[in-house]
Design a protein around this motif. Structure first.
Motif, PDB file in Angstrom:
ATOM      1  N   TYR A   1       0.951  -1.100   0.129  1.00 41.63           N
ATOM      2  CA  TYR A   1       0.012   0.021  -0.141  1.00 41.63           C
ATOM      3  C   TYR A   1       0.982   1.048   0.107  1.00 41.63           C
ATOM      4  N   GLY A   2       2.189   1.091  -0.392  1.00 39.70           N
ATOM      5  CA  GLY A   2       2.970   2.398  -0.603  1.00 39.70           C
ATOM      6  C   GLY A   2       3.506   3.178   0.776  1.00 39.70           C
TER       7      GLY A   2
ATOM      8  N   GLY B   1      -4.830  -5.034   6.833  1.00 38.46           N
ATOM      9  CA  GLY B   1      -4.881  -5.049   5.017  1.00 38.46           C
ATOM     10  C   GLY B   1      -6.299  -4.314   4.738  1.00 38.46           C
ATOM     11  N   ILE B   2      -7.462  -4.847   5.108  1.00 34.64           N
ATOM     12  CA  ILE B   2      -8.488  -4.243   4.622  1.00 34.64           C
ATOM     13  C   ILE B   2      -8.748  -2.895   4.907  1.00 34.64           C
TER      14      ILE B   2
ATOM     15  N   ASP C   1      -6.742  -0.773   2.619  1.00 33.91           N
ATOM     16  CA  ASP C   1      -7.452  -0.864   1.314  1.00 33.91           C
ATOM     17  C   ASP C   1      -8.537   0.339   1.345  1.00 33.91           C
ATOM     18  N   ASN C   2      -9.163   0.528   2.402  1.00 37.00           N
ATOM     19  CA  ASN C   2     -10.173   1.524   2.453  1.00 37.00           C
ATOM     20  C   ASN C   2      -9.660   2.871   2.581  1.00 37.00           C
TER      21      ASN C   2
ATOM     22  N   LYS D   1      -6.714   3.803   1.327  1.00 31.00           N
ATOM     23  CA  LYS D   1      -5.999   4.268   0.079  1.00 31.00           C
ATOM     24  C   LYS D   1      -6.980   4.218  -1.012  1.00 31.00           C
ATOM     25  N   ARG D   2      -8.015   3.333  -1.034  1.00 35.71           N
ATOM     26  CA  ARG D   2      -8.813   3.885  -2.230  1.00 35.71           C
ATOM     27  C   ARG D   2      -9.420   5.328  -2.347  1.00 35.71           C
TER      28      ARG D   2
ATOM     29  N   HIS E   1     -11.169  -1.347  -6.958  1.00 33.57           N
ATOM     30  CA  HIS E   1     -11.776  -0.188  -6.521  1.00 33.57           C
ATOM     31  C   HIS E   1     -12.892   0.592  -7.600  1.00 33.57           C
TER      32      HIS E   1
ATOM     33  N   ALA F   1      -1.773  -2.017  -6.117  1.00 34.98           N
ATOM     34  CA  ALA F   1      -0.892  -2.049  -5.438  1.00 34.98           C
ATOM     35  C   ALA F   1      -0.472  -0.366  -5.496  1.00 34.98           C
ATOM     36  N   PHE F   2       0.018   0.252  -4.229  1.00 34.16           N
ATOM     37  CA  PHE F   2       0.296   1.624  -3.945  1.00 34.16           C
ATOM     38  C   PHE F   2       1.802   1.523  -4.008  1.00 34.16           C
ATOM     39  N   GLY F   3       2.524   0.497  -3.803  1.00 29.72           N
ATOM     40  CA  GLY F   3       3.925   0.401  -3.385  1.00 29.72           C
ATOM     41  C   GLY F   3       4.682  -0.705  -4.253  1.00 29.72           C
ATOM     42  N   VAL F   4       5.450  -1.284  -3.831  1.00 29.68           N
ATOM     43  CA  VAL F   4       6.402  -2.118  -4.626  1.00 29.68           C
ATOM     44  C   VAL F   4       6.290  -3.680  -4.457  1.00 29.68           C
TER      45      VAL F   4
ATOM     46  N   MET G   1      -5.206 -12.822   2.387  1.00 25.60           N
ATOM     47  CA  MET G   1      -5.105 -11.439   2.432  1.00 25.60           C
ATOM     48  C   MET G   1      -5.826 -10.999   1.421  1.00 25.60           C
TER      49      MET G   1
ATOM     50  N   GLY H   1      -9.679 -11.780   1.459  1.00 28.65           N
ATOM     51  CA  GLY H   1     -10.178 -10.617   2.514  1.00 28.65           C
ATOM     52  C   GLY H   1     -10.724  -9.299   1.812  1.00 28.65           C
ATOM     53  N   ILE H   2      -9.540  -8.727   1.097  1.00 31.37           N
ATOM     54  CA  ILE H   2      -9.661  -7.498   0.634  1.00 31.37           C
ATOM     55  C   ILE H   2     -10.692  -7.422  -0.601  1.00 31.37           C
TER      56      ILE H   2
ATOM     57  N   ASP I   1     -14.454  -7.520   0.716  1.00 32.34           N
ATOM     58  CA  ASP I   1     -14.695  -6.539   1.584  1.00 32.34           C
ATOM     59  C   ASP I   1     -15.034  -5.302   0.500  1.00 32.34           C
TER      60      ASP I   1
ATOM     61  N   ARG J   1     -19.133  -4.155  -0.072  1.00 35.53           N
ATOM     62  CA  ARG J   1     -19.433  -2.885   0.599  1.00 35.53           C
ATOM     63  C   ARG J   1     -20.519  -2.360  -0.528  1.00 35.53           C
TER      64      ARG J   1
END
Lengths: 243, 243
Positions: free
Chosen positions: A125-126, A233-234, A237-238, A240-241, B184, B219-222, B230, B233-234, B237, B241
């Motif tokens: 997530y950066g 993680g969840i 994600d909420n 960063k979106r 997203h 992904a926002f990172g590397v 994981m 789960g994401i 979610d 939602r």
């Protein structure tokens, strides 16, 4: 071949006491060691099989290497699946908390696998850092390094007095609880602290007093809780979106 | 006290071959056994410490119990932390896939910890089932049951020929890839299949040919990837939602 002293040192570095004494830690397994080499981090000594050394010779210029058979590596390794390579690495330099964006802070997360998984998540997530309370698992524990799947080379872990840090922080402080605001409806700031507690104790009061936005992942079923790494993680994600 | 034959049976049921032969499996540890008793599921035999039996006597009417010391329980247990109770439980009845809502389907997820965590997630997000390919981990493996944190009592695991099931399904079939549509921004239907592959092989071609909406967690990172539990789960979610 591994000398007696080298075997002894490798075994010792599995323990926090000796890591502290030598200011060194272990990185084990092919994936993590390749990330280490690719990142250009300093390696004190690499012990690896002939196959590993010849497959990756281009990355090994300037690295002190000792060729070792996989049986000997398995014997000194703390990880079941590692028999290709082990590196001894100097402690990373200590970092300050960077408060410019999202700060992920862990309160008493003592399970090494969870901490490693959260470091991997931070990297996905950066984020550049994970802030941990004094009593979180040692982030240089071999199980933590292993669970990061290489992300330990990019993520600084900043260990601090968490209540003290939060007292000095100005901005939103989100904390994960079982009865907070629904994260699906929360308007997250691009700058703020997210505090996660341990699965057994949640966020403890000395830290909890600084939370100004308690948040919750909505449950649609019956399970009582999610594992702390999963919840982190969840929630990331909420966050960063939106940002 | 545990008889020799009882010890032998308890040890045998840690193995798939003997679970199949006896049509029974093990539930271990306080949390999972209390969930089992609360759900009113049939118990063939409960072995537990004096403390456990007296603390939970109200829930034990009609259950065949044997008082056992914690040392003996530790010896027959496959789990490090279990020394309060072990139950022998008959195989659950086999279920059909319920296609009325979201169907979570796993392709080749062979790690028991991941499967257990995914069963717990399904329970959090209000699914009633997890569909698994023939070669997924045995869901009655003690490590799976343990990782479900009690959710095994509410979630049916339906093992099937996954390509055959998908061929017969009409509706959206989402699959997690590293280069699909950003979750997203995906408009998820309230009815559909979500397919997750294993961390090492992803979704395999016999299954992949049926995916009509490849999706990805941005992904926002590397970090290169997330663990399959994981990622499940994401994505759940993100699906729930909206629905």
């Amino acid at each position: 071949m591994l000398s007696k002293n080298q075997s002894k040192l490798l075994r010792a570095l599995a323990q926090k006491k000796y890591r502290k004494q030598h200011q060194q830690y272990l990185v084990q397994g092919e994936k993590n060691i390749l990330e280490l080499l690719d990142a250009g981090l300093k390696v004190v000594h690499l012990f690896a099989t002939t196959e590993f050394l010849s497959a990756h010779s281009a990355k090994l210029a300037g690295v002190t290497c000792t060729e070792t058979d996989s049986d000997s590596l398995s014997k000194v390794s703390t990880l079941v699946s590692n028999n290709a390579a082990i590196a001894i690495v100097p402690f990373p330099e200590s970092a300050e908390v960077d408060t410019s964006g999202i700060v992920l802070a862990l309160d008493g997360v003592s399970d090494p696998g969870n901490l490693g998984t959260i470091i991997r998540l931070a990297d996905w997530y950066g984020l550049n850092q994970v802030v941990v309370s004094e009593d979180c698992a040692d982030h240089l524990n071999p199980k933590v390094i292993s669970a990061t799947m290489g992300s330990f080379v990019r993520i600084d872990v900043v260990r601090c007095d968490l209540p003290e840090f939060l007292a000095s922080y100005s901005g939103d402080i989100y904390g994960a609880y079982l009865d907070g605001e629904n994260v699906h409806g929360t308007a997250f700031c691009a700058r703020g602290v997210l505090v996660m507690g341990s699965e057994s104790h949640g966020i403890r009061e000395p830290v909890g007093q600084y939370i100004n936005t308690p948040i919750t992942i909505p449950a649609f079923g019956v399970a009582e809780s999610l594992n702390v790494a999963m919840a982190t993680g969840i929630i990331l994600d909420n966050m960063k979106r939106q940002n």
